[in-house]
Design a protein around this motif. Sequence first.
Motif, short mmCIF file in Angstrom:
data_model
loop_
_atom_site.label_atom_id
_atom_site.label_comp_id
_atom_site.label_asym_id
_atom_site.label_seq_id
_atom_site.Cartn_x
_atom_site.Cartn_y
_atom_site.Cartn_z
N GLN A 40 -7.84 -0.22 -1.11
CA GLN A 40 -8.33 -1.46 -0.39
C GLN A 40 -9.82 -1.51 0.06
OE1 GLN A 40 -4.94 -2.55 1.76
NE2 GLN A 40 -5.81 -4.75 2.29
N THR B 55 0.75 -1.03 0.14
CA THR B 55 -0.09 -0.01 0.02
C THR B 55 0.83 1.24 -0.02
OG1 THR B 55 -1.81 -1.22 1.07
CG2 THR B 55 -1.89 1.25 1.38
N ASP C 35 -5.16 -1.43 -5.45
CA ASP C 35 -4.53 -1.93 -3.95
C ASP C 35 -5.58 -3.03 -3.59
OD1 ASP C 35 -3.39 -2.43 -1.62
OD2 ASP C 35 -3.71 -0.39 -0.71
N GLU C 36 -4.99 -4.15 -3.88
CA GLU C 36 -5.76 -5.42 -3.40
C GLU C 36 -7.52 -5.36 -3.77
OE1 GLU C 36 -4.79 -7.75 -0.03
OE2 GLU C 36 -2.92 -6.45 0.37
#
Lengths: 312, 332
Positions: free
Chosen positions: B82, B43, B160-161
């Motif tokens: 995320q 991140t 991010d994921e």
Amino acid sequence: MSSHSITESSSRAKWIAGSLVILYALITMLPLVWIVMTGFKSPADAISYPPKVVYEPTLEGYVNLFTTRTRQTEDYLLANPPENWADEIVRQYDMVIVGPSKFGERFMNSVIIGFGSTFLSIFLGTLAAYAFSRFRIPFADDLLFFILSTRMMPPIAVAIPIFLMYRSLGLSDTHLGMILLYTAVNISLAVWLLKGFIDEIPREYEEAALIDGYTRFQAFYKVVLPQAATGIASTAIFCLIFAWNEYAFAVLLTSATAQTAPPFIPTIIGVGGLDWPAVAAGATIFLLPVMIFTIVLRKHLLRGITFGAVRK
Amino acid sequence: MAEVVLNGVSKAFGATKAVVDMDLTIPDGAFVVLLGPTGAGKTTTLRLIAGLEKSDSGTISIAGDAVDTLTPAQRDVAMVFQQYSLYPHMTVRENLAFPLRSPYLKTPEDEIARKVLNVAEVLHIPHKLDNKATELSGGEMQRVSIGRALVRDPAIYLMDEPLSSLDAKLRADLRVELKRIHAELAATLLYVTHDQIEAMTMATHVGVLDEGNLVQFGTPRDIYENPLTTYVAARLGQPRINLLPADLLESAPPPGALTMGLRPENIRHGAGREANVVRVEHLGDQTRLHLKVADHDVITLTDPHTDLSVGATIQIAPLNPLFFDAQGARIG
Ligand SMILES: Nc1ncnc2c1ncn2[C@@H]1O[C@H](COP(=O)(O)OP(=O)(O)O)[C@@H](O)[C@H]1O
Ligand SMILES: [Mg+2]
């Protein structure tokens, strides 16, 4: 199959809870209802004993609240028949209306000062709370403590220095002076409450807006403010209630120009004997703005009072 | 779309070194996946590129220009967070239009309408456009966040994921979808994840992160077949690579070798050292054998319809073993 869930209360429990709430509401509403009723009584009904619950309503209190009257000779009264319903009401006492009272003016002062200081407290409080919440500020904790410390004694404890200061600054008996004073008292509450609400808003929202092509201020305005609306509304109600009802400073610092309604209403009683209906009428009208403001914002208030705990 | 280059970029939070001296080149049009466990600095790397964090040292350049002093808006990047990236007080349509309405892009309204509808169709959410963002399921929310990036045409997409909170089926669908979008838009993507399957299936390049260090960068196949360390070897492959004493199955390991890495599929059956079957996992398309060789656990694959059962003994021999030294570095 039936089973008792802990979240779903039984109808009996609901019934008891409901009755308790209604009972409590009735008890707390009673003085309010009595004031509203008294506003529509005649002076004789207002002080009769035992108190009258059923009576013939009259607008006398309201007429007396909004007008100044004077006694006239019989000749004058005969020569000038009453022009409207308000005239007729005062003729019962051989009086005529000679002009408006100061109530309208005092009420407007309350509106200007109450809403003006609420707006200013919220405006400055939101900006300060945002800064405290998001930026690394030197001595932030000390500053926050200092802001709170202004509320650690009753504001009236500093009445004399403020009185002297206002006199030499020319702020005594001015709208600006009262707005600044109430803002100074309210701002600590506003900063602390609003900081709590803004802390609850994840930074990712603003960061997303920054990446989406907005400036820091636009991100604040378009993303943070709408989500802080709940907190802003409930904070505004607290600020307005304080500024609206404040009595001691108003007595001390205002007179001819900027006097607000709270110090004015009790003076009504001295104009022509014990005129309780006029006082009650004044109190009733005085209650309305805060009530309306609270009703307009109540959707936010209920959620806001829980300090973001149920916000999703 | 543009090339993004990180040159010696470091970032520490107090004593925590989140990113350490990172050199990384994301070629124009590449789909780069950074793979690492939680806390590896994924991140932080994205936030540094986006301009949400300021690096302690090093430079970042986008399309050849250093961007270190630019604001996030000026860097022209799009990012999928995320979590929490939808504006809850707006509808899906307003969320998708938000980047296009920015003073930076100032898109005409008719073009906004067209782009929003287009992206909504790609992500299968056109019927949700007028819902409040808070009225969506988790999967829909994440698709809208991806959509909010896709409506733009930035220098690079940072993700991010984005799939980590979704269920397996949706994750698989969106993997395919993202890969297709990458190919169609010829977009440059930097995607971070802890999920090796996402890395293997979507990436043109994979970078493996270990506590803020980029330990290896290459094509997924290269990383899988030629890991430079035991750490990298262990991050890719399902089931995981077997890390065994160098001389367990090989009589003459290279000098200095301490560990042998052996992928489950690189084990020949029927010759070599004896192994006891301790567990048989039938997964349908494959069968995993859990073996014991002189107290060491070994996992290997076998025929889906194998007759082997617990207690059986088989012979195994290594195929293309990887050797690592005492520090875990590759030596052959
Ligand atoms: N704002 C921050 N303050 C302090 N430490 C942080 C901050 N952001 C990240 N870290 C630390 O930096 C390391 C890397 O974090 P992060 O980049 O979020 O990892 P990942 O995304 O790979 O899980 C972690 O040890 C994390 O605790
Ligand atoms: Mg992370």
